[in-house]
Design a protein around this motif. Structure first.
Motif, short mmCIF file in Angstrom:
data_model
loop_
_atom_site.label_atom_id
_atom_site.label_comp_id
_atom_site.label_asym_id
_atom_site.label_seq_id
_atom_site.Cartn_x
_atom_site.Cartn_y
_atom_site.Cartn_z
N VAL A 88 -11.04 20.73 -34.57
CA VAL A 88 -10.58 21.85 -33.76
C VAL A 88 -11.07 21.71 -32.32
O VAL A 88 -10.36 22.02 -31.36
N PHE A 89 -12.29 21.20 -32.16
CA PHE A 89 -12.85 20.99 -30.82
C PHE A 89 -12.01 19.99 -30.02
O PHE A 89 -11.70 20.22 -28.84
N LEU A 90 -11.63 18.89 -30.65
CA LEU A 90 -10.82 17.88 -29.97
C LEU A 90 -9.49 18.48 -29.52
O LEU A 90 -9.04 18.25 -28.38
N TYR A 91 -8.88 19.24 -30.39
CA TYR A 91 -7.63 19.91 -30.03
C TYR A 91 -7.85 20.88 -28.87
O TYR A 91 -7.07 20.93 -27.92
N ASN A 92 -8.94 21.65 -28.95
CA ASN A 92 -9.22 22.63 -27.89
C ASN A 92 -9.42 21.97 -26.54
O ASN A 92 -9.11 22.55 -25.49
N LEU A 93 -9.96 20.75 -26.53
CA LEU A 93 -10.15 20.03 -25.27
C LEU A 93 -8.81 19.77 -24.59
O LEU A 93 -8.67 19.89 -23.37
N THR A 94 -7.80 19.38 -25.38
CA THR A 94 -6.49 19.10 -24.79
C THR A 94 -5.86 20.38 -24.25
O THR A 94 -5.16 20.36 -23.23
N VAL A 95 -6.12 21.51 -24.91
CA VAL A 95 -5.58 22.79 -24.45
C VAL A 95 -6.30 23.24 -23.18
O VAL A 95 -5.66 23.64 -22.19
N LYS A 96 -7.63 23.15 -23.19
CA LYS A 96 -8.44 23.62 -22.07
C LYS A 96 -8.13 22.85 -20.78
O LYS A 96 -8.17 23.41 -19.69
N THR A 97 -7.84 21.57 -20.91
CA THR A 97 -7.56 20.74 -19.74
C THR A 97 -6.09 20.76 -19.33
O THR A 97 -5.71 20.10 -18.37
N ALA A 384 -14.80 10.45 -30.60
CA ALA A 384 -13.48 10.50 -29.96
C ALA A 384 -13.46 11.60 -28.90
O ALA A 384 -12.86 11.44 -27.83
N SER A 385 -14.13 12.71 -29.18
CA SER A 385 -14.19 13.83 -28.23
C SER A 385 -15.01 13.45 -26.99
O SER A 385 -14.70 13.88 -25.88
N ILE A 386 -16.05 12.66 -27.19
CA ILE A 386 -16.89 12.23 -26.06
C ILE A 386 -16.10 11.29 -25.14
O ILE A 386 -16.10 11.44 -23.92
N ILE A 387 -15.43 10.30 -25.74
CA ILE A 387 -14.62 9.38 -24.95
C ILE A 387 -13.49 10.15 -24.25
O ILE A 387 -13.17 9.91 -23.08
N VAL A 391 -11.55 10.62 -20.28
CA VAL A 391 -10.12 10.40 -20.06
C VAL A 391 -9.46 11.67 -19.53
O VAL A 391 -8.62 11.62 -18.62
N LEU A 392 -9.83 12.81 -20.08
CA LEU A 392 -9.24 14.09 -19.68
C LEU A 392 -9.87 14.67 -18.42
O LEU A 392 -9.41 15.67 -17.89
N LYS A 393 -10.99 14.04 -18.01
CA LYS A 393 -11.68 14.44 -16.77
C LYS A 393 -12.13 15.89 -16.81
O LYS A 393 -11.81 16.69 -15.92
N ILE A 394 -12.88 16.22 -17.84
CA ILE A 394 -13.46 17.55 -17.96
C ILE A 394 -14.97 17.42 -17.75
O ILE A 394 -15.58 16.44 -18.20
N SER A 395 -15.58 18.36 -17.07
CA SER A 395 -17.01 18.29 -16.78
C SER A 395 -17.82 18.47 -18.05
O SER A 395 -17.35 19.07 -19.03
N TRP A 396 -19.06 17.97 -18.03
CA TRP A 396 -19.92 18.15 -19.20
C TRP A 396 -20.16 19.63 -19.49
O TRP A 396 -20.23 20.05 -20.64
N GLY A 397 -20.27 20.41 -18.42
CA GLY A 397 -20.50 21.84 -18.62
C GLY A 397 -19.37 22.49 -19.38
O GLY A 397 -19.60 23.24 -20.34
N ASN A 398 -18.14 22.22 -18.97
CA ASN A 398 -16.98 22.80 -19.67
C ASN A 398 -16.79 22.19 -21.06
O ASN A 398 -16.31 22.85 -21.97
N TRP A 399 -17.17 20.91 -21.19
CA TRP A 399 -17.08 20.24 -22.50
C TRP A 399 -18.00 20.95 -23.49
O TRP A 399 -17.59 21.25 -24.62
N VAL A 400 -19.23 21.23 -23.06
CA VAL A 400 -20.20 21.91 -23.94
C VAL A 400 -19.75 23.34 -24.23
O VAL A 400 -19.85 23.83 -25.36
N LYS A 401 -19.23 24.02 -23.20
CA LYS A 401 -18.74 25.39 -23.41
C LYS A 401 -17.61 25.40 -24.45
O LYS A 401 -17.56 26.30 -25.31
#
Length: 556
Positions: A88-97, A384-387, A391-401
């Protein structure tokens, strides 16, 4: 204090004991389907009831029953819960970005028809994830993708649950089939051949079932050519690979062939009418945006990276290194092995390890907490989420959030899973599952018809075709020999029946609900999929009975 399983613990009767053994699972379905309790409440009360039944009816010591529940709860978190969190986290990353808009557009560029989108994502892509990872990842990711494409959450989750029927037996690089070889001594390739002569018969019809559920039979006929391409390409590949290559690759090969075949077919054929949802006005606007190949590749990259990692995690040699059991000469794998060894723990479960005596064999049953932190499929998805972060160019802060927001989003489904897996472990410790198996084994000449029901029960309770096969493989083999049924057919029937129970297993319902934001509404998913589970189970029962009587030439 040791405890010996007693399969006639109630009134010295196998029948009464089996009846009492069904009480917790019947209560769970009653709590969900009739009382419409939230999943975590139904799960927790079912666990408490199971512990009470184990203590009172099966005479399990209190501390042993509680220890067993704790072992199940830990397994519910790792690996099952960990997979859900990271998926779910990996999917959320694509949505957030904002990249999911590109994914949506790319799918719509293949077809804007919702019926065919379901075939591509729920059936083909979901089967690929099942073959590579299993343990809930296929339903979680494919259902989330469908919701992102505009499907209603309940519909998306329900379709993915039913679509996941075809690939489950060969999921996670064939583990459900290969695990039976060590238990029965029958070569995995022989069981693979037999499973490959049952499930393809279902696989041909699953795409049709999905579309009929969506739009009805009449509108399904409008895309019948696409349905046939999807189903037959999958089924034929599944048959060939399972019979000539073994149990490891059928899902991966079948799903890829099905996905590619349907995509190519759509370049030459289009449905006369495009089926859209009533509220698709906004979605149709997306098709007006044209993205470059680079943008599309970037948007899909998290799932491409995911595919790479979960496939690597499933390779036997790499898997050994990830859990610290590799003993080869490769320097890189030796390095991974040293890390995997440090992150793998199997502590004994206090008051449970070697305390329970198997009622059938008289042997002590080992019980350990299983922590394979590096080797877990969820860890592959985390990498996969870390890599993907770069690729998606999201900051570590937003990644952790985003990660902690995901945890908060699925906290109740995680609790549900821990409770229902805890129940499954309590049931196994008390001997409830074995008792139900022994009752069905007494059906004599009709056993070939009832044999798949054992697998169905096992998966409904444990949530895993692998666990069901571990539970009942030996019983199936011995019973089949006593009634004149081919043991290979019985083992295939167990795993074949099991796949039809996956869609209504409490753990799977919780996974699906978590992925699409329906936490606490597992009862709606159960209502959606229950009848299809029974229909498909009946089909497997009939197929098995016919193969045991008039279609014996199909047995390898």
């Amino acid at each position: 204090m040791s405890f010996t399983q007693n399969f006639t613990a109630v009134a010295n009767s196998l029948g009464w004991t089996a009846l009492v053994a069904t009480v917790p699972i019947l209560y769970f379905f009653w709590a969900l389907a009739i009382k419409k309790m939230k999943g975590y409440i139904a799960g927790f009360t079912t666990l408490v009831l199971a512990i009470l039944v184990a203590i009172i009816a099966f005479k399990v010591p209190v501390i042993t029953a509680v220890a067993s529940a704790s072992q199940g709860a830990v397994y519910g978190l790792i690996p099952i819960g960990w997979i859900i969190i990271t998926s779910v986290f990996l999917y959320n990353l694509t949505v957030k970005t904002g990249h999911f808009e590109v994914i949506r557009s790319s799918v719509l560029s293949i077809t804007a028809d919702r019926r065919i989108q379901a075939l591509l994502i729920a059936f083909s892509f979901g089967a690929f994830l099942e073959g590579a990872a299993g343990f809930g990842a296929p339903v979680a990711i494919s259902a989330a993708l469908l919701v992102g494409l505009g499907f209603k959450p309940l519909q998306a989750a329900g379709l993915c649950l039913i679509a996941n029927t075809a690939p489950v037996a060969f999921g996670a690089i064939g583990v459900p089939v290969t695990v039976m070889e060590g238990i029965t001594g029958i070569p995995a390739i022989e069981v693979s051949k037999m499973v490959g002569r049952q499930l393809p018969i279902l696989a041909v019809f699953i795409p049709l079932v999905l579309v009929v559920i969506m739009v009805g039979f009449k509108k399904a006929l409008e895309v019948l050519p696409a349905i046939l391409v999807s189903g037959f390409s999958f089924a034929i590949t599944q048959f060939l690979s399972s019979n000539y290559l073994g149990p490891e690759l059928p899902d991966i090969l079948s799903s890829l062939v099905s996905l590619i075949a349907l995509t190519i077919f759509l370049r030459f054929w289009k449905p006369k009418t495009i089926y859209r949802f009533e509220d698709d006005v906004e979605i149709s606007e997306v098709t007006k945006t044209h993205y470059s190949g680079g943008q599309i590749l970037t948007a899909w990259s998290p799932f491409i990276i995911l595919t790479f990692f979960i496939s690597a995690w499933g390779i036997p040699t790499i898997k050994k290194a990830l859990v610290g059991t590799y003993d080869g000469g490769n320097a890189i794998l030796n390095f991974v092995n040293s890390i995997g060894s440090a992150l793998t723990f199997y502590p004994e479960v206090p008051y449970l390890h070697n305390v329970v005596i198997d009622g059938a064999t008289g042997k002590e049953i080992a019980a350990v907490y299983k922590f394979e932190l590096l080797g877990a499929a969820g860890t592959a998805i985390l990498f996969a989420s870390i890599i993907s972060k770069f690729v998606l160019k999201i900051s570590w802060g937003n990644w952790v959030k985003a990660f902690f927001a995901t945890l908060n989003e699925i906290k109740f489904p995680l609790l549900t899973i821990c409770c229902v897996v805890g129940y499954a472990y309590v049931a196994n410790t008390a001997g409830m599952m074995a008792t139900l198996g022994l009752v069905l084994a007494k059906t004599g000449a009709l056993f070939p018809f009832f044999s798949p029901i054992l697998g169905w029960i096992g998966v409904v309770v444990t949530g895993s075709d692998t666990s069901s096969n571990v539970l009942f493989a030996k019983l199936q083999q011995v019973t089949a020999g006593s009634v004149g049924m081919d043991p290979i057919l019985a083992l295939a029937a167990n795993t074949g029946g099991g796949v039809t129970g996956k869609m209504i297993s409490p753990q799977t319902l919780a996974v699906a609900a978590a992925a699409v934001g329906l936490a606490g509404k597992e009862s709606e998913l159960l209502k959606f999929s229950f009848k299809y589970s029974l229909i498909l189970l009946l089909a497997i029962c009939v197929i098995t009975f016919l193969q045991s009587t008039v279609l014996t030439w199909m047995i390898p």
